[in-house]
Motif scaffolding. Structure first.
Motif, PDB file in Angstrom:
ATOM      1  N   PRO A 266       0.814  -1.224   0.000  1.00  0.00           N
ATOM      2  CA  PRO A 266       0.000   0.000   0.000  1.00  0.00           C
ATOM      3  C   PRO A 266       0.843   1.269   0.000  1.00  0.00           C
ATOM      4  CG  PRO A 266       0.133  -0.875   2.206  1.00  0.00           C
ATOM      5  CD  PRO A 266       0.949  -1.796   1.338  1.00  0.00           C
ATOM      6  N   ASN A 267       2.042   1.225  -0.567  1.00  0.00           N
ATOM      7  CA  ASN A 267       2.952   2.350  -0.369  1.00  0.00           C
ATOM      8  C   ASN A 267       3.064   3.267  -1.575  1.00  0.00           C
ATOM      9  OD1 ASN A 267       4.324   0.672  -2.023  1.00  0.00           O
ATOM     10  ND2 ASN A 267       6.091   0.368  -0.690  1.00  0.00           N
ATOM     11  N   ALA A 290       2.668   9.035   5.106  1.00  0.00           N
ATOM     12  CA  ALA A 290       1.945   7.771   5.333  1.00  0.00           C
ATOM     13  C   ALA A 290       1.211   7.364   4.063  1.00  0.00           C
ATOM     14  CB  ALA A 290       0.936   7.930   6.469  1.00  0.00           C
ATOM     15  N   CYS A 294      -3.024   3.202   5.335  1.00  0.00           N
ATOM     16  CA  CYS A 294      -2.609   3.199   6.735  1.00  0.00           C
ATOM     17  C   CYS A 294      -3.267   4.375   7.477  1.00  0.00           C
ATOM     18  CB  CYS A 294      -1.095   3.343   6.783  1.00  0.00           C
ATOM     19  SG  CYS A 294      -0.270   2.457   8.096  1.00  0.00           S
ATOM     20  N   GLN A 322       5.982   6.730   6.329  1.00  0.00           N
ATOM     21  CA  GLN A 322       7.245   6.149   5.866  1.00  0.00           C
ATOM     22  C   GLN A 322       8.479   6.947   6.292  1.00  0.00           C
ATOM     23  OE1 GLN A 322       6.860   4.344   1.805  1.00  0.00           O
ATOM     24  NE2 GLN A 322       4.948   5.501   1.833  1.00  0.00           N
ATOM     25  N   ILE A 337       4.549  -0.715  10.438  1.00  0.00           N
ATOM     26  CA  ILE A 337       5.919  -1.243  10.511  1.00  0.00           C
ATOM     27  C   ILE A 337       6.964  -0.130  10.345  1.00  0.00           C
ATOM     28  CG2 ILE A 337       6.072  -1.819   8.037  1.00  0.00           C
ATOM     29  CD1 ILE A 337       7.320  -4.024  10.913  1.00  0.00           C
ATOM     30  N   CYS A 349       1.401  -3.698   7.975  1.00  0.00           N
ATOM     31  CA  CYS A 349       1.629  -2.824   6.818  1.00  0.00           C
ATOM     32  C   CYS A 349       0.490  -3.001   5.808  1.00  0.00           C
ATOM     33  CB  CYS A 349       2.981  -3.155   6.190  1.00  0.00           C
ATOM     34  SG  CYS A 349       3.390  -2.122   4.755  1.00  0.00           S
ATOM     35  N   PRO A 350      -0.639  -2.329   6.040  1.00  0.00           N
ATOM     36  CA  PRO A 350      -0.997  -1.534   7.217  1.00  0.00           C
ATOM     37  C   PRO A 350      -1.653  -2.403   8.282  1.00  0.00           C
ATOM     38  CG  PRO A 350      -2.701  -1.337   5.565  1.00  0.00           C
ATOM     39  CD  PRO A 350      -1.681  -2.274   4.988  1.00  0.00           C
TER      40      PRO A 350
HETATM   41  S1  SF4 Z   1       3.336   0.728   7.645  1.00  0.00           S
HETATM   42 FE1  SF4 Z   1       3.035   0.180   5.498  1.00  0.00          FE
HETATM   43  S2  SF4 Z   1       1.065   1.055   4.980  1.00  0.00           S
HETATM   44 FE2  SF4 Z   1       1.754   2.084   6.848  1.00  0.00          FE
HETATM   45  S3  SF4 Z   1       2.831   3.931   6.174  1.00  0.00           S
HETATM   46 FE3  SF4 Z   1       4.369   2.300   6.400  1.00  0.00          FE
HETATM   47  S4  SF4 Z   1       4.530   1.409   4.332  1.00  0.00           S
HETATM   48 FE4  SF4 Z   1       2.630   2.576   4.406  1.00  0.00          FE
END
Ligand code: SF4
Length: 368
Positions: A266-267, A290, A294, A322, A337, A349-350
Protein backbone atom coordinates in the motif's frame (compact mmCIF):
# COMPACT_ATOMS: atom_id res chain seq x y z
CA UNK A 1 -10.73 -18.61 -5.61
CA UNK A 2 -11.64 -20.50 -2.44
CA UNK A 3 -14.63 -19.56 -0.34
CA UNK A 4 -12.43 -18.40 2.55
CA UNK A 5 -10.12 -16.29 0.34
CA UNK A 6 -10.06 -12.52 0.52
CA UNK A 7 -8.00 -10.89 -2.21
CA UNK A 8 -6.94 -7.30 -1.55
CA UNK A 9 -5.22 -4.71 -3.70
CA UNK A 10 -4.13 -1.12 -3.06
CA UNK A 11 -4.09 1.79 -5.50
CA UNK A 12 -6.10 4.77 -6.71
CA UNK A 13 -7.18 3.65 -10.19
CA UNK A 14 -10.50 1.77 -9.78
CA UNK A 15 -10.36 0.32 -13.30
CA UNK A 16 -6.84 -1.09 -12.94
CA UNK A 17 -7.54 -2.37 -9.41
CA UNK A 18 -10.70 -4.14 -10.57
CA UNK A 19 -8.86 -5.78 -13.45
CA UNK A 20 -6.11 -6.87 -11.04
CA UNK A 21 -8.68 -8.48 -8.72
CA UNK A 22 -10.56 -10.16 -11.56
CA UNK A 23 -7.36 -11.64 -12.96
CA UNK A 24 -6.40 -12.90 -9.51
CA UNK A 25 -9.74 -14.53 -8.79
CA UNK A 26 -10.18 -16.15 -12.24
CA UNK A 27 -13.81 -15.42 -13.07
CA UNK A 28 -14.06 -18.33 -15.53
CA UNK A 29 -13.53 -20.78 -12.69
CA UNK A 30 -16.52 -19.22 -10.88
CA UNK A 31 -18.91 -18.78 -13.84
CA UNK A 32 -18.54 -21.82 -16.08
CA UNK A 33 -21.56 -21.19 -18.35
CA UNK A 34 -21.03 -18.24 -20.73
CA UNK A 35 -24.82 -17.87 -21.08
CA UNK A 36 -25.24 -17.24 -17.34
CA UNK A 37 -27.44 -14.32 -16.34
CA UNK A 38 -24.98 -12.11 -14.43
CA UNK A 39 -26.13 -9.21 -12.26
CA UNK A 40 -23.90 -6.35 -11.10
CA UNK A 41 -25.26 -4.67 -7.95
CA UNK A 42 -23.45 -1.39 -7.19
CA UNK A 43 -24.30 0.97 -4.33
CA UNK A 44 -26.16 3.99 -5.74
CA UNK A 45 -27.99 4.86 -2.54
CA UNK A 46 -28.06 8.58 -3.39
CA UNK A 47 -27.32 10.72 -6.43
CA UNK A 48 -23.80 11.67 -5.37
CA UNK A 49 -20.43 11.10 -6.96
CA UNK A 50 -18.14 8.42 -5.47
CA UNK A 51 -15.61 10.93 -4.14
CA UNK A 52 -18.18 11.80 -1.43
CA UNK A 53 -17.78 8.33 0.08
CA UNK A 54 -21.29 6.96 -0.55
CA UNK A 55 -21.43 5.34 -3.98
CA UNK A 56 -19.55 2.73 -5.99
CA UNK A 57 -17.05 4.08 -8.51
CA UNK A 58 -18.66 3.44 -11.95
CA UNK A 59 -15.21 2.59 -13.36
CA UNK A 60 -15.44 -0.64 -11.35
CA UNK A 61 -18.70 -1.58 -13.08
CA UNK A 62 -17.22 -0.75 -16.50
CA UNK A 63 -14.05 -2.76 -15.80
CA UNK A 64 -16.12 -5.81 -14.80
CA UNK A 65 -18.33 -5.55 -17.90
CA UNK A 66 -15.27 -5.29 -20.17
CA UNK A 67 -13.60 -8.22 -18.39
CA UNK A 68 -16.73 -10.38 -18.70
CA UNK A 69 -17.49 -9.40 -22.30
CA UNK A 70 -13.89 -10.06 -23.27
CA UNK A 71 -14.35 -13.63 -22.05
CA UNK A 72 -17.60 -14.28 -23.89
CA UNK A 73 -20.19 -13.51 -21.20
CA UNK A 74 -23.05 -11.60 -22.81
CA UNK A 75 -26.03 -11.75 -20.44
CA UNK A 76 -25.17 -8.99 -17.96
CA UNK A 77 -27.46 -6.50 -16.19
CA UNK A 78 -26.91 -3.67 -13.71
CA UNK A 79 -29.49 -3.79 -10.91
CA UNK A 80 -30.01 -1.28 -8.10
CA UNK A 81 -32.48 0.88 -6.24
CA UNK A 82 -31.68 4.14 -4.46
CA UNK A 83 -32.92 4.69 -0.93
CA UNK A 84 -36.50 5.76 -0.25
CA UNK A 85 -37.10 9.30 -1.47
CA UNK A 86 -34.31 9.17 -4.05
CA UNK A 87 -34.85 8.32 -7.71
CA UNK A 88 -32.72 5.44 -8.99
CA UNK A 89 -32.98 6.99 -12.44
CA UNK A 90 -31.35 10.16 -11.11
CA UNK A 91 -28.54 8.05 -9.66
CA UNK A 92 -28.07 6.16 -12.93
CA UNK A 93 -27.95 9.46 -14.83
CA UNK A 94 -25.47 11.18 -12.50
CA UNK A 95 -23.06 8.26 -12.65
CA UNK A 96 -23.21 7.88 -16.44
CA UNK A 97 -24.96 4.52 -16.34
CA UNK A 98 -27.15 5.28 -19.35
CA UNK A 99 -24.02 5.72 -21.47
CA UNK A 100 -22.52 2.55 -19.96
CA UNK A 101 -25.73 0.66 -20.72
CA UNK A 102 -25.78 1.84 -24.32
CA UNK A 103 -22.06 1.36 -24.97
CA UNK A 104 -21.98 -2.23 -23.71
CA UNK A 105 -25.60 -3.25 -24.37
CA UNK A 106 -26.17 -3.94 -20.71
CA UNK A 107 -29.69 -3.26 -19.36
CA UNK A 108 -30.27 -1.10 -16.29
CA UNK A 109 -32.86 -2.50 -13.91
CA UNK A 110 -34.38 -0.10 -11.38
CA UNK A 111 -35.57 -2.38 -8.57
CA UNK A 112 -38.23 0.20 -7.69
CA UNK A 113 -39.90 -0.73 -11.03
CA UNK A 114 -39.06 -4.43 -11.03
CA UNK A 115 -41.41 -7.31 -10.28
CA UNK A 116 -41.14 -8.73 -6.77
CA UNK A 117 -41.42 -12.20 -5.35
CA UNK A 118 -42.48 -12.64 -1.72
CA UNK A 119 -39.82 -14.50 0.24
CA UNK A 120 -39.52 -15.54 3.87
CA UNK A 121 -36.44 -16.36 5.94
CA UNK A 122 -35.50 -16.04 9.60
CA UNK A 123 -39.10 -15.14 10.45
CA UNK A 124 -39.07 -12.12 8.10
CA UNK A 125 -41.25 -11.75 5.00
CA UNK A 126 -40.02 -9.46 2.23
CA UNK A 127 -40.52 -8.55 -1.44
CA UNK A 128 -37.35 -9.32 -3.39
CA UNK A 129 -36.53 -8.23 -6.95
CA UNK A 130 -37.39 -10.97 -9.43
CA UNK A 131 -34.29 -10.11 -11.46
CA UNK A 132 -32.10 -10.72 -8.42
CA UNK A 133 -33.82 -13.99 -7.55
CA UNK A 134 -33.63 -15.41 -11.06
CA UNK A 135 -30.07 -14.43 -11.95
CA UNK A 136 -27.39 -17.12 -12.10
CA UNK A 137 -24.49 -15.12 -10.71
CA UNK A 138 -24.75 -12.04 -8.50
CA UNK A 139 -21.76 -9.72 -8.16
CA UNK A 140 -22.24 -7.35 -5.23
CA UNK A 141 -20.25 -4.09 -5.44
CA UNK A 142 -20.67 -2.38 -2.07
CA UNK A 143 -18.83 0.61 -0.68
CA UNK A 144 -17.25 -0.04 2.72
CA UNK A 145 -18.43 2.87 4.89
CA UNK A 146 -19.88 3.82 8.23
CA UNK A 147 -23.60 3.82 8.91
CA UNK A 148 -25.47 5.82 11.53
CA UNK A 149 -27.85 2.96 12.46
CA UNK A 150 -25.93 -0.26 11.82
CA UNK A 151 -22.39 1.13 12.42
CA UNK A 152 -21.13 -0.24 9.12
CA UNK A 153 -22.43 -1.06 5.67
CA UNK A 154 -20.70 -3.38 3.23
CA UNK A 155 -21.73 -6.63 1.47
CA UNK A 156 -24.67 -7.84 3.58
CA UNK A 157 -26.38 -4.48 3.89
CA UNK A 158 -25.86 -3.49 0.25
CA UNK A 159 -28.37 -6.23 -0.63
CA UNK A 160 -31.07 -3.94 0.74
CA UNK A 161 -31.13 -2.30 -2.70
CA UNK A 162 -32.66 -5.55 -4.02
CA UNK A 163 -36.05 -5.26 -2.27
CA UNK A 164 -39.17 -3.11 -2.73
CA UNK A 165 -39.43 0.29 -1.02
CA UNK A 166 -42.26 -1.13 1.03
CA UNK A 167 -39.97 -3.88 2.36
CA UNK A 168 -37.24 -1.29 3.04
CA UNK A 169 -39.67 0.61 5.26
CA UNK A 170 -40.60 -2.59 7.02
CA UNK A 171 -36.89 -3.46 7.53
CA UNK A 172 -36.44 -0.19 9.44
CA UNK A 173 -39.35 -0.92 11.75
CA UNK A 174 -37.84 -4.36 12.40
CA UNK A 175 -34.51 -2.87 13.47
CA UNK A 176 -32.54 -3.62 10.27
CA UNK A 177 -30.23 -6.31 11.66
CA UNK A 178 -32.58 -9.33 11.57
CA UNK A 179 -34.07 -8.39 8.19
CA UNK A 180 -30.66 -7.79 6.59
CA UNK A 181 -29.51 -11.23 7.74
CA UNK A 182 -32.79 -12.77 6.49
CA UNK A 183 -32.49 -11.09 3.09
CA UNK A 184 -29.04 -12.59 2.62
CA UNK A 185 -30.41 -15.99 3.60
CA UNK A 186 -32.87 -15.59 0.70
CA UNK A 187 -30.16 -14.47 -1.74
CA UNK A 188 -26.60 -13.43 -1.03
CA UNK A 189 -23.91 -12.55 -3.53
CA UNK A 190 -21.86 -15.13 -5.37
CA UNK A 191 -18.96 -12.71 -5.52
CA UNK A 192 -18.33 -9.46 -3.64
CA UNK A 193 -15.94 -6.81 -4.90
CA UNK A 194 -15.66 -4.08 -2.28
CA UNK A 195 -15.00 -0.46 -3.20
CA UNK A 196 -12.97 0.69 -0.19
CA UNK A 197 -11.29 3.56 -1.98
CA UNK A 198 -12.84 6.45 -0.02
CA UNK A 199 -15.83 5.23 2.00
CA UNK A 200 -17.56 7.59 4.39
CA UNK A 201 -16.52 7.67 8.04
CA UNK A 202 -19.99 7.36 9.55
CA UNK A 203 -22.87 8.02 7.12
CA UNK A 204 -24.16 5.93 4.23
CA UNK A 205 -25.06 9.06 2.26
CA UNK A 206 -21.44 10.27 2.30
CA UNK A 207 -19.96 13.70 2.91
CA UNK A 208 -17.00 12.68 5.07
CA UNK A 209 -14.94 10.39 2.84
CA UNK A 210 -11.78 8.81 4.26
CA UNK A 211 -9.29 7.66 1.66
CA UNK A 212 -8.04 4.13 2.14
CA UNK A 213 -7.36 3.36 -1.53
CA UNK A 214 -8.01 -0.36 -1.40
CA UNK A 215 -10.38 -2.87 -2.96
CA UNK A 216 -10.95 -6.46 -2.00
CA UNK A 217 -12.83 -9.45 -3.36
CA UNK A 218 -14.38 -12.45 -1.66
CA UNK A 219 -17.11 -15.04 -2.16
CA UNK A 220 -18.54 -15.22 1.35
CA UNK A 221 -20.56 -12.10 2.27
CA UNK A 222 -20.35 -12.86 6.01
CA UNK A 223 -16.57 -13.26 5.90
CA UNK A 224 -16.39 -10.13 3.77
CA UNK A 225 -18.23 -8.07 6.38
CA UNK A 226 -16.33 -9.57 9.32
CA UNK A 227 -13.07 -8.58 7.61
CA UNK A 228 -14.45 -5.18 6.55
CA UNK A 229 -15.51 -4.47 10.14
CA UNK A 230 -11.98 -5.12 11.40
CA UNK A 231 -10.59 -2.73 8.80
CA UNK A 232 -12.64 0.17 10.13
CA UNK A 233 -12.34 -0.65 13.81
CA UNK A 234 -15.38 -2.77 14.65
CA UNK A 235 -15.78 -6.30 15.93
CA UNK A 236 -18.59 -8.54 14.67
CA UNK A 237 -20.36 -7.94 18.00
CA UNK A 238 -20.69 -4.27 17.06
CA UNK A 239 -22.65 -5.21 13.92
CA UNK A 240 -25.28 -7.79 14.92
CA UNK A 241 -26.39 -8.65 11.37
CA UNK A 242 -23.04 -10.36 10.72
CA UNK A 243 -23.58 -13.11 13.31
CA UNK A 244 -27.33 -13.23 12.56
CA UNK A 245 -26.51 -13.95 8.89
CA UNK A 246 -23.97 -16.54 9.97
CA UNK A 247 -26.63 -18.23 12.14
CA UNK A 248 -28.90 -18.43 9.08
CA UNK A 249 -26.15 -20.23 7.13
CA UNK A 250 -25.12 -17.36 4.86
CA UNK A 251 -21.40 -17.76 5.56
CA UNK A 252 -18.67 -17.82 8.18
CA UNK A 253 -17.30 -14.91 10.21
CA UNK A 254 -14.23 -16.90 11.25
CA UNK A 255 -11.32 -14.57 10.50
CA UNK A 256 -8.88 -17.18 11.83
CA UNK A 257 -9.83 -19.43 8.91
CA UNK A 258 -9.66 -16.55 6.39
CA UNK A 259 -6.94 -16.73 3.76
CA UNK A 260 -5.84 -13.17 2.95
CA UNK A 261 -4.09 -12.69 -0.38
CA UNK A 262 -2.45 -9.27 -0.66
CA UNK A 263 -1.56 -8.47 -4.27
CA UNK A 264 0.62 -5.40 -3.74
CA UNK A 265 2.00 -3.04 -1.11
CA UNK A 266 0.00 0.00 0.00
CA UNK A 267 2.95 2.35 -0.37
CA UNK A 268 2.19 4.07 -3.65
CA UNK A 269 -0.53 6.47 -2.58
CA UNK A 270 -0.05 9.87 -0.93
CA UNK A 271 -2.26 10.56 2.06
CA UNK A 272 -5.32 12.82 1.94
CA UNK A 273 -6.03 14.66 5.18
CA UNK A 274 -9.62 14.01 6.21
CA UNK A 275 -12.07 16.85 5.85
CA UNK A 276 -15.46 17.68 7.33
CA UNK A 277 -16.44 15.91 10.53
CA UNK A 278 -13.35 13.69 10.30
CA UNK A 279 -10.82 16.54 10.38
CA UNK A 280 -10.59 16.85 14.20
CA UNK A 281 -9.32 13.26 14.35
CA UNK A 282 -6.18 14.18 12.45
CA UNK A 283 -5.15 16.44 15.37
CA UNK A 284 -4.19 13.25 17.24
CA UNK A 285 -1.76 12.14 14.54
CA UNK A 286 1.67 13.07 13.29
CA UNK A 287 1.70 11.99 9.70
CA UNK A 288 4.89 11.87 7.64
CA UNK A 289 4.44 10.39 4.18
CA UNK A 290 1.94 7.77 5.33
CA UNK A 291 0.17 5.58 2.81
CA UNK A 292 -3.50 6.44 2.57
CA UNK A 293 -4.52 2.87 3.47
CA UNK A 294 -2.61 3.20 6.74
CA UNK A 295 -3.67 6.74 7.55
CA UNK A 296 -7.33 6.24 6.65
CA UNK A 297 -7.36 3.16 8.87
CA UNK A 298 -5.93 5.19 11.76
CA UNK A 299 -8.65 7.81 11.27
CA UNK A 300 -11.30 5.09 11.54
CA UNK A 301 -9.61 3.74 14.69
CA UNK A 302 -9.57 7.19 16.29
CA UNK A 303 -13.23 7.67 15.38
CA UNK A 304 -14.15 4.41 17.16
CA UNK A 305 -12.14 5.49 20.22
CA UNK A 306 -13.95 8.82 20.19
CA UNK A 307 -17.33 7.07 19.98
CA UNK A 308 -16.29 5.02 23.03
CA UNK A 309 -15.27 8.16 24.96
CA UNK A 310 -11.58 7.16 24.92
CA UNK A 311 -10.13 9.83 22.65
CA UNK A 312 -10.05 12.74 25.08
CA UNK A 313 -7.86 10.78 27.47
CA UNK A 314 -5.36 9.93 24.73
CA UNK A 315 -2.12 11.58 25.87
CA UNK A 316 -0.01 10.60 22.88
CA UNK A 317 0.08 11.84 19.34
CA UNK A 318 0.17 8.79 17.08
CA UNK A 319 3.07 8.80 14.63
CA UNK A 320 2.52 7.22 11.23
CA UNK A 321 4.27 7.18 7.88
CA UNK A 322 7.24 6.15 5.87
CA UNK A 323 9.44 9.01 7.06
CA UNK A 324 9.54 7.30 10.46
CA UNK A 325 11.55 4.44 8.96
CA UNK A 326 14.89 4.39 10.80
CA UNK A 327 13.76 6.95 13.40
CA UNK A 328 14.84 5.84 16.88
CA UNK A 329 12.85 7.92 19.35
CA UNK A 330 11.70 6.27 22.60
CA UNK A 331 9.37 9.18 23.44
CA UNK A 332 7.11 8.56 20.45
CA UNK A 333 4.47 5.94 19.72
CA UNK A 334 3.40 4.90 16.26
CA UNK A 335 1.40 2.49 14.15
CA UNK A 336 2.65 0.55 11.15
CA UNK A 337 5.92 -1.24 10.51
CA UNK A 338 7.53 2.07 9.47
CA UNK A 339 7.44 3.20 13.11
CA UNK A 340 9.11 0.14 14.60
CA UNK A 341 12.05 2.22 15.92
CA UNK A 342 9.80 4.31 18.16
CA UNK A 343 9.24 3.73 21.88
CA UNK A 344 6.06 1.77 21.22
CA UNK A 345 4.89 0.62 17.84
CA UNK A 346 2.19 -1.56 16.34
CA UNK A 347 3.40 -3.88 13.56
CA UNK A 348 1.56 -4.33 10.27
CA UNK A 349 1.63 -2.82 6.82
CA UNK A 350 -1.00 -1.53 7.22
CA UNK A 351 -2.37 -2.69 10.57
CA UNK A 352 -6.15 -3.14 10.90
CA UNK A 353 -8.15 -0.49 12.75
CA UNK A 354 -9.34 -3.03 15.31
CA UNK A 355 -5.68 -3.74 16.22
CA UNK A 356 -4.86 -0.03 16.27
CA UNK A 357 -7.65 0.51 18.79
CA UNK A 358 -6.36 -2.19 21.13
CA UNK A 359 -2.82 -0.84 20.80
CA UNK A 360 -3.85 2.75 21.53
CA UNK A 361 -5.87 1.61 24.56
CA UNK A 362 -2.70 0.09 26.06
CA UNK A 363 -0.69 3.32 25.84
CA UNK A 364 0.24 4.88 29.13
CA UNK A 365 1.44 8.40 29.91
CA UNK A 366 4.00 9.80 27.48
CA UNK A 367 7.63 9.77 28.69
CA UNK A 368 9.06 13.21 29.63
S1 SF4 B 1 3.34 0.73 7.64
FE1 SF4 B 1 3.03 0.18 5.50
S2 SF4 B 1 1.07 1.05 4.98
FE2 SF4 B 1 1.75 2.08 6.85
S3 SF4 B 1 2.83 3.93 6.17
FE3 SF4 B 1 4.37 2.30 6.40
S4 SF4 B 1 4.53 1.41 4.33
FE4 SF4 B 1 2.63 2.58 4.41
Amino acid sequence: MRVNDIIITYGSDPSAMTETLLNALSIESLITDKDSAIVLKPNLVVAATPDGGATTHPEIVVAIIEHLKGRGYHNIAIVESAWIGESTERCFALHGYHEISERYTVPLIDVKRDQYVKQRAGGITMEVSKTILTCDFLINLPVLKGHCQTAMTCALKNMKGCISDSSKRQFHTQGLHRPIAALNAVRSADLVIVDSICGDLDFEEGGNPVETNRMFACRDSVLCDAFAASLIGFSCQDIPYIHLAEDLGVGSSDLEAMHLIQLNEPNEQPVATPTGSASYLSLHTEERSACSACYGTLIHALKRLDEGGRLQSLKHTISIGQEFKGVDDPSRVGVGICTKGLGKSLAGCPPKAIDMIEFIKTLGEPSQ
